[in-house]
Write a protein that holds these residues in place. Structure first.
Motif, PDB file in Angstrom:
ATOM      1  N   THR A  35      53.885  54.482   3.632  1.00  0.00           N
ATOM      2  CA  THR A  35      55.149  55.078   3.157  1.00  0.00           C
ATOM      3  C   THR A  35      54.914  55.935   1.929  1.00  0.00           C
ATOM      4  O   THR A  35      55.394  57.077   1.847  1.00  0.00           O
ATOM      5  CB  THR A  35      56.171  53.976   2.841  1.00  0.00           C
ATOM      6  N   LYS A  36      54.183  55.398   0.967  1.00  0.00           N
ATOM      7  CA  LYS A  36      53.945  56.130  -0.280  1.00  0.00           C
ATOM      8  C   LYS A  36      53.033  57.337  -0.065  1.00  0.00           C
ATOM      9  O   LYS A  36      53.235  58.392  -0.686  1.00  0.00           O
ATOM     10  CB  LYS A  36      53.363  55.187  -1.335  1.00  0.00           C
ATOM     11  N   VAL A  37      52.043  57.184   0.780  1.00  0.00           N
ATOM     12  CA  VAL A  37      51.162  58.316   1.090  1.00  0.00           C
ATOM     13  C   VAL A  37      51.963  59.456   1.720  1.00  0.00           C
ATOM     14  O   VAL A  37      51.785  60.630   1.382  1.00  0.00           O
ATOM     15  CB  VAL A  37      50.008  57.870   2.009  1.00  0.00           C
ATOM     16  N   LEU A  38      52.874  59.121   2.618  1.00  0.00           N
ATOM     17  CA  LEU A  38      53.680  60.148   3.271  1.00  0.00           C
ATOM     18  C   LEU A  38      54.701  60.765   2.320  1.00  0.00           C
ATOM     19  O   LEU A  38      55.283  61.817   2.622  1.00  0.00           O
ATOM     20  CB  LEU A  38      54.379  59.562   4.501  1.00  0.00           C
ATOM     21  N   GLU A  39      54.935  60.109   1.184  1.00  0.00           N
ATOM     22  CA  GLU A  39      55.752  60.708   0.125  1.00  0.00           C
ATOM     23  C   GLU A  39      54.928  61.632  -0.760  1.00  0.00           C
ATOM     24  O   GLU A  39      55.456  62.262  -1.674  1.00  0.00           O
ATOM     25  CB  GLU A  39      56.392  59.609  -0.729  1.00  0.00           C
ATOM     26  N   GLY A  40      53.606  61.681  -0.498  1.00  0.00           N
ATOM     27  CA  GLY A  40      52.741  62.578  -1.240  1.00  0.00           C
ATOM     28  C   GLY A  40      51.971  61.937  -2.373  1.00  0.00           C
ATOM     29  O   GLY A  40      51.321  62.628  -3.169  1.00  0.00           O
ATOM     30  N   LYS A  41      51.960  60.604  -2.455  1.00  0.00           N
ATOM     31  CA  LYS A  41      51.300  59.911  -3.557  1.00  0.00           C
ATOM     32  C   LYS A  41      49.883  59.485  -3.178  1.00  0.00           C
ATOM     33  O   LYS A  41      49.623  59.090  -2.039  1.00  0.00           O
ATOM     34  CB  LYS A  41      52.114  58.692  -3.980  1.00  0.00           C
ATOM     35  N   ILE A 169      44.137  56.141  -3.369  1.00  0.00           N
ATOM     36  CA  ILE A 169      43.880  56.434  -1.956  1.00  0.00           C
ATOM     37  C   ILE A 169      42.851  57.547  -1.852  1.00  0.00           C
ATOM     38  O   ILE A 169      42.968  58.583  -2.510  1.00  0.00           O
ATOM     39  CB  ILE A 169      45.179  56.872  -1.243  1.00  0.00           C
ATOM     40  N   GLN A 170      41.836  57.330  -1.034  1.00  0.00           N
ATOM     41  CA  GLN A 170      40.809  58.333  -0.850  1.00  0.00           C
ATOM     42  C   GLN A 170      41.350  59.555  -0.104  1.00  0.00           C
ATOM     43  O   GLN A 170      42.170  59.420   0.815  1.00  0.00           O
ATOM     44  CB  GLN A 170      39.629  57.744  -0.083  1.00  0.00           C
ATOM     45  N   ASP A 171      40.876  60.740  -0.478  1.00  0.00           N
ATOM     46  CA  ASP A 171      41.405  61.997   0.058  1.00  0.00           C
ATOM     47  C   ASP A 171      41.326  62.067   1.578  1.00  0.00           C
ATOM     48  O   ASP A 171      42.268  62.505   2.245  1.00  0.00           O
ATOM     49  CB  ASP A 171      40.662  63.191  -0.553  1.00  0.00           C
ATOM     50  N   GLU A 172      40.172  61.633   2.131  1.00  0.00           N
ATOM     51  CA  GLU A 172      40.009  61.718   3.585  1.00  0.00           C
ATOM     52  C   GLU A 172      41.040  60.853   4.325  1.00  0.00           C
ATOM     53  O   GLU A 172      41.581  61.256   5.367  1.00  0.00           O
ATOM     54  CB  GLU A 172      38.595  61.287   3.984  1.00  0.00           C
ATOM     55  N   TRP A 173      41.306  59.672   3.777  1.00  0.00           N
ATOM     56  CA  TRP A 173      42.298  58.792   4.399  1.00  0.00           C
ATOM     57  C   TRP A 173      43.711  59.331   4.193  1.00  0.00           C
ATOM     58  O   TRP A 173      44.566  59.205   5.083  1.00  0.00           O
ATOM     59  CB  TRP A 173      42.185  57.369   3.835  1.00  0.00           C
ATOM     60  N   TYR A 174      43.963  59.900   3.040  1.00  0.00           N
ATOM     61  CA  TYR A 174      45.258  60.535   2.773  1.00  0.00           C
ATOM     62  C   TYR A 174      45.529  61.602   3.837  1.00  0.00           C
ATOM     63  O   TYR A 174      46.611  61.673   4.421  1.00  0.00           O
ATOM     64  CB  TYR A 174      45.247  61.153   1.371  1.00  0.00           C
ATOM     65  N   GLN A 175      44.554  62.434   4.093  1.00  0.00           N
ATOM     66  CA  GLN A 175      44.696  63.503   5.077  1.00  0.00           C
ATOM     67  C   GLN A 175      44.831  62.940   6.491  1.00  0.00           C
ATOM     68  O   GLN A 175      45.627  63.439   7.304  1.00  0.00           O
ATOM     69  CB  GLN A 175      43.495  64.453   4.987  1.00  0.00           C
ATOM     70  N   TYR A 176      44.069  61.897   6.786  1.00  0.00           N
ATOM     71  CA  TYR A 176      44.124  61.282   8.115  1.00  0.00           C
ATOM     72  C   TYR A 176      45.521  60.716   8.392  1.00  0.00           C
ATOM     73  O   TYR A 176      46.082  60.909   9.482  1.00  0.00           O
ATOM     74  CB  TYR A 176      43.078  60.178   8.214  1.00  0.00           C
ATOM     75  N   ILE A 177      46.093  60.006   7.424  1.00  0.00           N
ATOM     76  CA  ILE A 177      47.421  59.403   7.590  1.00  0.00           C
ATOM     77  C   ILE A 177      48.469  60.487   7.784  1.00  0.00           C
ATOM     78  O   ILE A 177      49.358  60.371   8.648  1.00  0.00           O
ATOM     79  CB  ILE A 177      47.754  58.491   6.393  1.00  0.00           C
ATOM     80  N   HIS A 178      48.391  61.556   6.994  1.00  0.00           N
ATOM     81  CA  HIS A 178      49.358  62.650   7.160  1.00  0.00           C
ATOM     82  C   HIS A 178      49.225  63.322   8.525  1.00  0.00           C
ATOM     83  O   HIS A 178      50.229  63.566   9.215  1.00  0.00           O
ATOM     84  CB  HIS A 178      49.176  63.684   6.046  1.00  0.00           C
ATOM     85  N   LYS A 179      48.011  63.603   8.921  1.00  0.00           N
ATOM     86  CA  LYS A 179      47.774  64.313  10.180  1.00  0.00           C
ATOM     87  C   LYS A 179      48.201  63.474  11.383  1.00  0.00           C
ATOM     88  O   LYS A 179      48.732  64.009  12.373  1.00  0.00           O
ATOM     89  CB  LYS A 179      46.299  64.673  10.299  1.00  0.00           C
ATOM     90  N   ASN A 180      48.003  62.156  11.309  1.00  0.00           N
ATOM     91  CA  ASN A 180      48.254  61.274  12.455  1.00  0.00           C
ATOM     92  C   ASN A 180      49.373  60.280  12.187  1.00  0.00           C
ATOM     93  O   ASN A 180      49.373  59.178  12.731  1.00  0.00           O
ATOM     94  CB  ASN A 180      46.965  60.517  12.803  1.00  0.00           C
ATOM     95  N   GLN A 181      50.328  60.674  11.366  1.00  0.00           N
ATOM     96  CA  GLN A 181      51.324  59.718  10.884  1.00  0.00           C
ATOM     97  C   GLN A 181      52.118  59.038  11.998  1.00  0.00           C
ATOM     98  O   GLN A 181      52.396  57.835  11.927  1.00  0.00           O
ATOM     99  CB  GLN A 181      52.273  60.374   9.888  1.00  0.00           C
ATOM    100  N   LYS A 182      52.497  59.755  13.052  1.00  0.00           N
ATOM    101  CA  LYS A 182      53.287  59.132  14.119  1.00  0.00           C
ATOM    102  C   LYS A 182      52.478  58.065  14.839  1.00  0.00           C
ATOM    103  O   LYS A 182      52.993  56.977  15.153  1.00  0.00           O
ATOM    104  CB  LYS A 182      53.760  60.194  15.099  1.00  0.00           C
ATOM    105  N   ILE A 183      51.216  58.354  15.095  1.00  0.00           N
ATOM    106  CA  ILE A 183      50.374  57.377  15.800  1.00  0.00           C
ATOM    107  C   ILE A 183      50.057  56.188  14.898  1.00  0.00           C
ATOM    108  O   ILE A 183      50.093  55.036  15.341  1.00  0.00           O
ATOM    109  CB  ILE A 183      49.080  58.047  16.302  1.00  0.00           C
ATOM    110  N   VAL A 184      49.757  56.454  13.621  1.00  0.00           N
ATOM    111  CA  VAL A 184      49.455  55.365  12.683  1.00  0.00           C
ATOM    112  C   VAL A 184      50.659  54.449  12.539  1.00  0.00           C
ATOM    113  O   VAL A 184      50.530  53.215  12.575  1.00  0.00           O
ATOM    114  CB  VAL A 184      49.031  55.936  11.315  1.00  0.00           C
ATOM    115  N   LYS A 185      51.848  55.026  12.396  1.00  0.00           N
ATOM    116  CA  LYS A 185      53.064  54.208  12.265  1.00  0.00           C
ATOM    117  C   LYS A 185      53.354  53.445  13.555  1.00  0.00           C
ATOM    118  O   LYS A 185      53.764  52.277  13.519  1.00  0.00           O
ATOM    119  CB  LYS A 185      54.242  55.092  11.872  1.00  0.00           C
ATOM    120  N   GLY A 186      53.129  54.075  14.696  1.00  0.00           N
ATOM    121  CA  GLY A 186      53.333  53.392  15.967  1.00  0.00           C
ATOM    122  C   GLY A 186      52.358  52.242  16.160  1.00  0.00           C
ATOM    123  O   GLY A 186      52.734  51.175  16.653  1.00  0.00           O
ATOM    124  N   TRP A 187      51.118  52.446  15.751  1.00  0.00           N
ATOM    125  CA  TRP A 187      50.097  51.386  15.830  1.00  0.00           C
ATOM    126  C   TRP A 187      50.471  50.216  14.929  1.00  0.00           C
ATOM    127  O   TRP A 187      50.357  49.045  15.325  1.00  0.00           O
ATOM    128  CB  TRP A 187      48.750  51.982  15.424  1.00  0.00           C
TER     129      TRP A 187
END
Length: 378
Positions: A35-41, A169-187
């Motif tokens: 949630t916080k990552v998707l808010e940009g933190k 949060i590491q940059d690569e994971w931050y980008q991964y969560i943003h790019k794949n947010q629907k799948i990550v949230k569904g999982w």
């Protein structure tokens, strides 16, 4: 359910976050991070993450009465906060977060601190195969230092400072969560549903109970009952007030908070103020079920007496009557007497009522007091 592949990150370890989950904390901690990552933190305090966890668990515990675990601190702190604050089970999340930010209750703050003792460290255990057994049984400071030596983790610890400790949060994971947010949230939702189903085996509609309650779309049912009221006078079952088409609200006899559906056989008309007063409580069975059965039987009779009513019933049935067995037992036999209908309806609804009672839903008797609050209609 598969997470998207990445050539930069070890997704196989992320996919194992919930392999060994005896309590609910990992789900809520990871959900708060997402949630916080998707808010940009990228830098998050223990305080804001724990507040997010409590707010996310609020509706599951207070509104839906779900069991989160055998000795669950998160469930306990939610109950304690509701008792102290008096906030509604359907309270807005923003109000909950604001209350938690400003809470100065020592007991609540102590429980919040307890929630940070293990999960921030153990969540990432699948990434750290070298940490085994007693390696985890050290102080938070030493554990954080040890974890910070690992490579390619989801997050690392800054200097520990109680609830103001931060993770980065590491940059690569931050980008991964943003790019794949629907799948990550569904999982995440999929795994949380599996966990909650095990903890709440007799509770229906777990998938609909992960988030705040919402107002249901019952316009077809409302139109049906308005037609009936135009053909013959009816009284609502709780206060025996005469109903009219203007002040009408559709009540779930067994609350939606438990059944998580809008099946026709569980719905009946009442007034908005009485429905609001009832909220997500169970009407006393002995007092109200005979009245409920009477109204439902009047409806059943009109289905077969009036072509207009039958036509409106068929419109409702397509959306709100999904069991052919129940349809046959209750509505498809013209000329059924009240005693037979009463017995059939009781057989359908009493097991559901009893399950809700076993799950902690409180009994309710109408006191005659009118409550004009804007709470979700149930």
């Amino acid at each position: 359910m598969q997470l998207p592949y990445s050539d930069k990150l070890e997704i196989q370890y992320l996919s194992r976050l919930f392999d060994n989950t005896s309590e609910c904390y990992k789900f809520f901690w990871f959900q708060a991070i997402v949630t916080k990552v998707l808010e940009g933190k990228t830098v998050l305090t223990y305080e804001e993450l724990i507040d997010e966890m409590i707010a996310d668990a609020w509706y599951m515990v207070t509104e839906y009465h779900l069991n989160l675990g055998p000795r669950d601190t998160l469930e306990k702190v939610v109950h304690d906060i509701q008792k102290r604050s008096g906030m509604k089970s359907s309270e807005k999340k923003s109000v909950l977060i604001e209350y938690l930010k400003n809470c100065q209750e020592p007991d609540i703050n102590k429980q919040k601190r307890t929630l940070t003792k293990n999960v921030p460290y153990r969540l990432q255990a699948p990434f750290m195969n070298r940490l085994k057994g007693k390696d985890w049984d050290v102080s938070e400071k030493k554990l954080a230092e040890r974890i910070n030596q690992e490579k390619r983790l989801l997050y690392y610890f800054n200097e520990l400072n109680g609830m103001q400790t931060t993770i980065r949060i590491q940059d690569e994971w931050y980008q991964y969560i943003h790019k794949n947010q629907k799948i990550v949230k569904g999982w995440l939702q999929y795994n949380m549903i599996l966990y909650l189903q095990k903890r709440n085996p007799s509770v229906p509609g777990i998938a609909d109970k992960l988030y705040p309650p919402h107002e249901r779309k019952l316009e077809k049912v409302k139109k049906y009952w308005r037609l009936l009221l135009s053909l013959q006078p009816m009284k609502e079952i709780y206060g025996h007030n005469m109903l009219d088409g203007k002040d009408i609200s559709i009540d779930h006899f067994v609350p939606w908070s438990f059944v998580a559906h809008d099946e026709f056989w569980n719905l009946h008309p009442t007034t908005r103020s009485i429905n609001s007063s009832k909220s997500n409580h169970l009407p006393d069975w002995d007092k109200y079920f005979p009245e409920f059965a009477r109204v439902e039987y009047e409806s059943y009779e009109l289905i077969w007496k009036s072509e207009r009513v039958h036509a409106e019933f068929e419109k409702c049935a397509r959306e709100h009557l999904n069991s052919m067995d129940i349809r046959y037992r209750l509505y498809d036999k013209e000329g059924q007497d009240f005693s037979s209908f009463f017995s059939q309806l009781e057989g359908v609804i009493h097991p559901v009522y009893q399950s809700a009672l076993n799950c902690g839903f409180d009994k309710w008797i109408y006191s005659g007091e009118q409550n004009e609050s804007d709470s979700i209609l149930l």
